[in-house]
Design an enzyme around this catalytic site. Structure first.
Site, short mmCIF file in Angstrom:
data_model
loop_
_atom_site.label_atom_id
_atom_site.label_comp_id
_atom_site.label_asym_id
_atom_site.label_seq_id
_atom_site.Cartn_x
_atom_site.Cartn_y
_atom_site.Cartn_z
CG ASP A 441 -5.18 1.74 -1.26
OD1 ASP A 441 -6.15 2.20 -0.62
OD2 ASP A 441 -5.25 1.38 -2.44
CG ASP A 640 -2.53 -0.15 -6.37
OD1 ASP A 640 -3.23 0.63 -5.69
OD2 ASP A 640 -2.99 -1.14 -6.96
CG ASP A 644 -2.79 4.91 -3.04
OD1 ASP A 644 -3.60 5.23 -2.16
OD2 ASP A 644 -2.82 3.84 -3.66
#
Length: 752
Positions: A441, A640, A644
């Site tokens: 990410d 995080d 996700d």
């Protein structure tokens, strides 16, 4: 609790009240922290950190018991799930039995083999007396010292789970029973089984085998204790006491277990932070290396969070406890590492499948060796047959095979915890070694996750500070993350902020309002055109900022364009180097983000990322993971946030950045406490080294048994005259287990 008051009842006066105690122990606890008990806070104490409350088998971690005992599958003594500083009862017991066995084995060797070293004791006392002395020396060893072996061997038969103790019991029992018959009923043996008219005995072999197995077991137990050193080191990071600040401002050292959430505590220079807490006063740098693996101290000031077990370097902090006992990060790390020790790696299945058929096969080989030596062996054939069968049973013990995988996983889990890499289960670690694609990410993983003001450009008569002052004053009324970045940036530069009125958020364009009686607008090109600001001349400058991955906003005052402010989510300093290291390890790195395509491509270009998927929703990230896996890629996903979690769960390996959301951590197989990509580099190195270590251990165990069993059976005797003594077989079996453990312990020194 209630106390019956008697003339001799123990009492203590404190803070104007009298307290009564049922025992000296209760009074001692009260004296250590009278305010805590007198204030009623003792009722608020949370769940303590578990310390060895359950026991598990190191070879079969699926076995978990509420009390110590032996594993029903392999017979090994169960050990605490969470290692403690308490001495191992089994190690203490086996050490005592080892020395007693050795004390009997030495004179037995002198009696039977003394002539070879110039000590003809047997000739001096006569064969019959020597045999009776052998019986007297060996019997306590076999019937008392070896009792744990025989008990485990019997349990293995009773549980229909043949294991190393089955083989040891059969081998030692056969040697001892044969010797008993030869001692007290020698007449049952035909003449061809006698040597110089005497029937040979194996008392010394039985006793020496037991002594050598105890040596191996003691060495193994000591080595196994060392695999828990990392957990024990983590457990002692938190101090035994915490300095509590009372409402009247006084301070004293209270036992750590008496600290409750909400307590005010003082952390002085050089002290360990006792619990997870929030800084309410002071400024200092905190060494978090033992938790995160990062060497550089982290600056902490009012409002920042601190973690129990970290070290305060220089300043003095006043903190408010937010998590205590089993709720602290340190306690959760210990729990996760202990959980990894109990998990099973897929490669362990290979050893399990071999072990299931190994023991019955060995017993068959031992019987075959006995029969061959009995019918075609040289005289005395029966003696040779017993020796070969016992040697096969002893040398083939599958202890090394069973320990090969769990001992490496246990050591790796501890080493990872020291480097800020928490392993949730062994399967994730093994899969991590085989990953070829990493999806990351952007926000919070590659970048800081907190937008910051990067540029202030004055375009008119107003200086930069005034441009920023107008923009920040207006943004104080907005809850947008970019607005917070502008306000914080203004404060950091010491810019004075006035109060904005008539604030209005214009959807898709920006915000407007009045500051100090002047009309102010902050936003994109469309908003500037609406308020009359001429941006045509300066659009190129804004585009240049956007090309760097920044969000550029125009500022207009009283309808005239006065400046540009730019905000960006900075890339973490460690990210570029980490991606280079990941590429060097053969990983393809892909960024999947919900951010816009332009910003994502700018970040990817800076970092050398292989591919970009921008504007991806949570379900899109999961679909992307599924797409790559369907194409035959082995995928790790690092993130995080809550968004996700689906992708983390769908990937072959989910990697949670420890600074993120709890749901991300729960969905992942690995957690990085440091919160940046260098942790992934460390995790990858650890995973590959661990898998390599396991394969080495399995190779040692397989090769050892493959070579040892034929040698023990005597296949080399017809050609070279070599026949393995049962005593040498016992020594070799013990050292094979020790060598596997020693190889696994090398992971403790792995440079990550």
């Amino acid at each position: 609790m209630s106390v019956t008051i008697k003339p001799d009842t123990r009492t203590r006066d404190f803070d104007g009240g009298t307290f009564y105690f049922c025992s000296a122990g209760c009074q001692t606890k009260f004296d250590a922290d009278p305010w805590f008990y007198a204030s009623g806070n003792s009722a608020k104490v949370g769940k303590p950190v578990p310390r060895g409350t359950q026991w598990t088998c190191p070879m079969h971690p699926q076995i978990v018991r509420d009390e110590p005992g032996a594993c029903p599958i392999c017979g090994m003594a169960l050990e605490p799930v969470v290692p403690s500083d308490e001495p191992s009862e089994e190690l203490t017991d086996f050490t005592r039995r080892m020395w007693i066995s050795a004390a009997a084995a030495v004179p037995l060797i002198i009696l039977t083999m003394g002539e070879m070293i110039g000590l003809p004791v047997r000739d001096g006392i006569g064969h019959r007396i020597a045999v009776y002395l052998e019986f007297l020396l060996a019997t306590p060893v076999v019937l008392w010292a070896a009792r744990p072996f025989f008990r485990r061997g019997w349990d293995s038969i009773k549980n229909r789970s043949p294991n190393m103790w089955t083989l040891i019991s059969l081998g030692v029992g056969a040697a001892y029973l044969y010797s008993l018959v030869a001692t007290f009923l020698p007449g049952v043996f035909p003449e061809q089984y006698r040597l110089d008219g005497n029937v040979g005995t194996y008392y010394e072999a039985a006793a020496v085998i037991i002594a050598l197995i105890f040596v191996g077991q003691v060495l193994e137990l000591r080595a196994r204790e060392r695999t828990g050193d990392a957990i024990r080191a983590l457990m002692v990071l938190a101090p035994k006491t915490a300095r509590r600040i009372l409402p009247d401002g006084s301070e004293y050292d209270a036992p750590l277990e008496n600290i409750v959430a909400g307590d005010l505590l003082r952390v002085r220079p050089g002290d360990s932070v006792p619990v997870d807490a929030e800084v309410i006063e002071g400024h200092s740098s905190i060494d978090e290396s033992m938790i995160t693996g990062e060497s550089l101290p982290v600056e902490k000031t009012e409002g920042d969070r601190v973690t129990g077990g970290t070290i305060n370097k220089n300043g003095t902090l006043a903190i408010r406890a937010t998590a205590v006992g089993s709720d602290t990060v340190l306690a959760q790390i210990v729990d996760m590492v202990a959980g990894a020790r109990r998990s099973r790696a897929p490669i362990q299945g290979l050893a399990d499948r071999v072990s299931e058929i190994f023991v019955p096969t060995v017993v068959g080989i031992a019987l075959l060796a006995f029969a061959v030596w009995l019918f075609v062996g040289p005289s005395p054939a029966f003696i040779f047959a017993i020796a070969a069968a016992v040697s096969v049973l002893i040398i083939a013990c599958p202890c090394a095979l069973g320990l090969a995988t769990p001992i490496s996983i246990t050591t790796a889990a501890g080493r990872g915890a020291q480097a800020g890499v928490l392993i949730k289960d062994a399967e994730a670690l093994e899969r991590m070694a085989r990953v070829d694609t990493l999806i990351v990410d952007k926000t919070g993983t590659l970048t800081e996750g907190q937008p910051k003001l990067t540029d202030v450009i004055a375009l008119g008569d107003l200086p930069e500070d005034e441009v920023l002052s107008f923009a920040a004053a207006l943004e104080r009324g907005s809850e947008h993350p970019l607005a917070e970045a502008i306000v914080e940036g203004a404060r950091a530069r010491g810019v004075t902020l006035e109060k904005a009125t008539e604030f209005e958020a214009v959807t898709g364009k920006g915000v407007t309002g009045s500051v100090g009686g002047r009309s102010v607008a902050l936003g994109n090109s469309a908003l500037m055109q609406a308020v009359g600001g001429d941006i045509a001349t300066y659009e190129d400058r804004a585009d240049a900022l956007r090309a760097e991955g920044k969000t550029a906003m125009f500022v207009a005052v009283d309808g005239a364009l006065t400046g540009i402010v730019a905000v960006a989510d900075p890339i973490k300093e460690t990210t570029a180097a980490a991606i280079r290291d990941l590429h060097a390890q053969g990983l393809r790195v892909i960024m999947a983000t919900g951010d816009n395509q332009h910003t994502a491509e700018v970040v990817a270009a800076k970092l050398g990322i292989d591919d970009v998927r921008a504007g991806v929703l949570p379900e899109g990230k999961k679909a992307f993971v599924d797409e790559l896996r369907a194409a035959g890629r082995s995928v790790a996903m690092a993130g995080d946030g809550v968004n996700d979690a689906p992708a983390l769960a769908a990937a072959d390996v989910g990697i949670a950045m420890g600074t993120g959301a709890d749901v991300a951590v729960e969905s992942a197989g690995l957690t990085l406490l440091g919160g940046d990509l260098t942790g992934i580099v460390r995790a990858r190195k650890l995973a590959k080294a661990t898998l390599r270590n396991i394969k080495q251990n399995l190779f040692f165990a397989f090769v050892y048994n493959a070579a040892g069993i034929p040698l023990a059976a005597g296949v080399l005797y017809p050609v070279f005259g070599l026949l393995l003594s049962p005593m040498i077989a016992a020594a070799a079996m013990s050292m094979s287990s020790v060598s596997v453990i020693a190889n696994a312990l090398r992971l403790r020194r792995l440079q990550l």
